[in-house]
Motif scaffolding. Structure first.
Motif, short mmCIF file in Angstrom:
data_model
loop_
_atom_site.label_atom_id
_atom_site.label_comp_id
_atom_site.label_asym_id
_atom_site.label_seq_id
_atom_site.Cartn_x
_atom_site.Cartn_y
_atom_site.Cartn_z
N UNK A 1 0.85 -1.19 0.00
CA UNK A 1 0.00 0.00 0.00
C UNK A 1 0.88 1.24 0.00
N UNK A 2 0.28 2.35 -0.47
CA UNK A 2 1.03 3.59 -0.70
C UNK A 2 0.50 4.69 0.22
N UNK A 3 1.39 5.29 1.05
CA UNK A 3 1.04 6.44 1.89
C UNK A 3 1.51 7.72 1.20
N UNK A 4 0.59 8.66 0.95
CA UNK A 4 0.93 9.94 0.33
C UNK A 4 0.50 11.05 1.28
N UNK A 5 1.47 11.83 1.77
CA UNK A 5 1.19 12.97 2.65
C UNK A 5 1.43 14.26 1.84
N UNK A 6 0.44 15.17 1.88
CA UNK A 6 0.54 16.35 1.04
C UNK A 6 -0.05 17.56 1.78
N UNK A 7 0.42 18.77 1.35
CA UNK A 7 -0.10 20.04 1.86
C UNK A 7 -0.91 20.67 0.74
N UNK A 8 -2.23 20.82 0.90
CA UNK A 8 -3.06 21.44 -0.15
C UNK A 8 -2.97 22.97 -0.05
N UNK A 9 -2.77 23.64 -1.17
CA UNK A 9 -2.66 25.10 -1.11
C UNK A 9 -3.17 25.70 -2.42
N UNK A 10 -3.50 26.99 -2.34
CA UNK A 10 -3.94 27.73 -3.52
C UNK A 10 -3.13 29.01 -3.62
N UNK A 11 -3.10 29.60 -4.80
CA UNK A 11 -2.44 30.88 -5.03
C UNK A 11 -3.46 31.89 -5.54
N UNK A 12 -3.12 33.17 -5.38
CA UNK A 12 -4.02 34.22 -5.87
C UNK A 12 -5.26 34.39 -5.01
N UNK A 13 -5.16 34.04 -3.75
CA UNK A 13 -6.33 34.16 -2.88
C UNK A 13 -6.59 35.64 -2.56
N UNK A 14 -7.84 36.02 -2.46
CA UNK A 14 -8.23 37.39 -2.13
C UNK A 14 -8.42 37.58 -0.63
N UNK A 15 -8.41 36.48 0.12
CA UNK A 15 -8.63 36.56 1.56
C UNK A 15 -7.41 35.99 2.28
N UNK A 16 -6.91 36.73 3.27
CA UNK A 16 -5.74 36.26 4.01
C UNK A 16 -4.50 36.30 3.13
N UNK A 17 -3.64 35.29 3.30
CA UNK A 17 -2.44 35.19 2.46
C UNK A 17 -2.85 34.89 1.03
N UNK A 18 -2.14 35.49 0.07
CA UNK A 18 -2.48 35.20 -1.32
C UNK A 18 -2.10 33.77 -1.72
N UNK A 19 -1.19 33.16 -0.97
CA UNK A 19 -0.89 31.73 -1.10
C UNK A 19 -1.12 31.12 0.28
N UNK A 20 -2.13 30.22 0.41
CA UNK A 20 -2.51 29.73 1.73
C UNK A 20 -2.96 28.28 1.64
N UNK A 21 -3.13 27.66 2.83
CA UNK A 21 -3.57 26.27 2.92
C UNK A 21 -5.09 26.21 2.78
N UNK A 22 -5.55 25.31 1.89
CA UNK A 22 -7.00 25.09 1.75
C UNK A 22 -7.22 23.85 0.92
N UNK A 23 -7.76 22.78 1.55
CA UNK A 23 -8.01 21.54 0.81
C UNK A 23 -9.15 21.72 -0.19
N UNK A 24 -10.22 22.34 0.24
CA UNK A 24 -11.39 22.52 -0.63
C UNK A 24 -11.03 23.38 -1.84
N UNK A 25 -10.35 24.49 -1.62
CA UNK A 25 -10.01 25.37 -2.74
C UNK A 25 -8.96 24.73 -3.65
#
Length: 511
Positions: free
Chosen positions: A140-164
């Motif tokens: 089996x394969x374990x994959x650990x990742x940090x979800x992030x987006x760029x160009x955000x208008x709220x908070x940091x323009x590059x921030x953590x967000x799984x949904x986004x």
């Protein structure tokens, strides 16, 4: 060949994934077969992904309490987002894809190829840890990742967000069961199925039904589907239970590690007590050594004072050497000046010697003329004995004595007297000239001897000057040509300064 695909959300135990500790369900002999695709420190990942955005965010804030000092700590303490997410992919189960046989190796190849394409397929999920485990029952394969987006208008323009992050990859929420995460997992299972097809393995999807069936057949099929779903759920639950068992094993291992650490701590305390006793003994030894060091320090201080005095003496010698060098330079300049004067005198004496030689030659010529005059004189004297005009004629037979005396003897005597007078005058003059010439010759000889003495003295003095010049060169070699040149330059500058001061004082005094 058909095999099921399992995809589960993991708890994200990085220490378990990296085998920092070993659970009970792990075969240590097969841990070498595990594959580590990547492993980064998550704090460094957060610095790499979000530091620039954090600085831009802080630069816009006017209130200090709104600034973010550490984005990692902000997410860790917050409740909206997790620091990272883990997903676990598995093909088949321990019965049809066991890690100990060829099917397990096939699963390893499929999961490896699937992982190689994962990051490119999910650019908004930064994978910092990925491990393929072959030391448990099923690969089996374990994959650990940090979800992030760029160009955000709220908070940091590059921030953590799984949904986004999933929305940026095209997964938008639908019904309650069709969340962005569920849609993404279903898509990844389809990608894994595509890789499986390249290796001749089909995805066995339990719970599907066919069209055009009778009611009874449909109900049977529906019951079979429900059973299959229940089996799938059972399998997933079993997998979850397995994961929970792994977590329990991890906790037990952590407890065991804590116990071991407690024992190690007690041993460390005992060892510390022993070390304290040894340290006390070493302290006593160090105190004795410290006393020795004080004595050595006193001796070194005495030696330091002695060296300081020797250094002072050396500086005095250096100053004396510089003074001697300055005197030598002055003497050298004086000797050079005397040498030039002597050379001028030598040239003058050379010219005087040439003149004296010329006068001597003239004197020799004059003497030769005198010798010639003496020879002429001797010839003239012989002429008086031999020449007929200087012979007294015999008196005639009829001539009287008075007539012979008046006519012959007296004119002859007078002529003879005149000649003798002229000869006497000429002899006296020649004698005086000879005396003068002898005096002149003696003077010239004395001048020649004086010039020779002068030339010898000049030669001796030149040799002395050369010896002193050689001594100066020796001093330069001993003290260093650069140092001597520096001293000479400084002395000359001092002399020029003193000369300017004297000129200034003289000019000021005349006003």
């Amino acid at each position: 060949m058909e095999r099921t695909i399992s995809a589960m959300i993991g708890k994200g135990s990085v220490n378990h994934n990296t085998r920092a500790f070993t659970a009970k369900n792990v075969d240590k002999n097969r841990s070498a077969d595990n594959v580590e695709f990547c492993q980064e420190d998550i704090k460094q990942v957060y610095h790499k992904l979000f530091d620039e955005a954090r600085e831009r965010y802080n630069a816009k804030q006017k209130r200090k309490d709104r600034m973010i000092d550490n984005y990692y700590e902000k997410i860790r303490r917050g409740k909206q987002e997790k620091l990272f997410h883990e997903v676990i992919f598995q093909i088949g189960n321990k019965d049809d894809m066991n890690a100990k046989n060829e099917d397990g190796l096939l699963a390893k190849r499929i999961l490896t190829e699937f992982m190689d394409e994962f990051q490119a397929r999910n650019p908004n999920l930064y994978v910092f840890s990925a491990h393929l485990h072959m030391d448990e029952e099923t690969p089996h394969l374990h994959i650990d990742f940090v979800p992030y987006i760029t160009g955000s208008k709220r908070g940091l323009d590059t921030r953590v967000s799984l949904k986004s992050a999933l929305a940026a990859e095209g997964f938008t929420g639908g019904t309650r069961g069709a969340t962005e995460l569920n849609q993404w997992i279903a898509s990844e299972k389809q990608e894994l199925a595509t890789v499986m097809e390249r290796y001749g393995v089909e995805w066995l999807q339990k719970g599907t039904h066919e069209k055009h069936l009778s009611v009874l057949e449909f109900e049977k099929k529906e019951r079979a589907r429900e059973v299959a779903v229940l089996d799938s759920q059972k399998q997933e639950i079993s997998s979850v239970v397995l994961q929970l068992g792994e977590a329990v094993s991890v906790k037990k291992q952590e407890l065991q590690n804590v116990t071991i650490e407690k024992e190690l701590a007690e041993e460390a305390i005992q060892k510390a007590n022993e070390e304290r006793t040894i340290a006390q003994q070493e302290k006593e030894v160090l105190l004795a050594g410290n006393q020795n060091l004080r004595m050595e320090n006193t001796r070194l201080e005495s030696r330091k004072d002695r060296l300081r005095m020797e250094n002072h003496d050396l500086k005095q010698k250096q100053l004396q050497l510089q003074t001697d060098n300055e005197e030598l330079e002055q003497r050298n300049d004086s000797l050079k000046s005397d040498n030039q004067v002597l050379r001028q005198k030598y040239n003058d004496l050379q010219q005087n010697n040439v003149q004296l030689e010329k006068q001597q030659n003239e004197l020799k010529s004059h003497i030769e003329q005198m010798v010639q005059s003496e020879q002429l004189l001797q010839r003239d004297v012989r002429k008086y004995d031999e020449a007929p005009e200087w012979q007294l004629p015999e008196p005639g037979a009829f001539a009287s004595a008075k007539s012979f005396r008046d006519k012959v003897v007296m004119p002859f005597v007078n002529k003879l007297k005149s000649s003798i007078k002229n000869l006497t005058i000429q002899c006296v003059r020649l004698k005086e000239e000879v005396i003068q010439l002898r005096k002149e010759k003696k003077r010239l000889s004395d001048d020649v001897e004086f010039c020779k003495g002068k030339i010898k003295n000049m030669s001796d003095r030149t040799e002395l000057l050369q010896e002193k010049a050689d001594d100066l060169e020796r001093v330069k070699r001993y003290a260093g040509a650069e140092q001597i040149d520096t001293i000479i330059r400084k002395v000359k500058e001092q002399e020029r300064t003193e000369q300017q001061i004297r000129r200034y004082d003289k000019s000021y005094g005349t006003r």
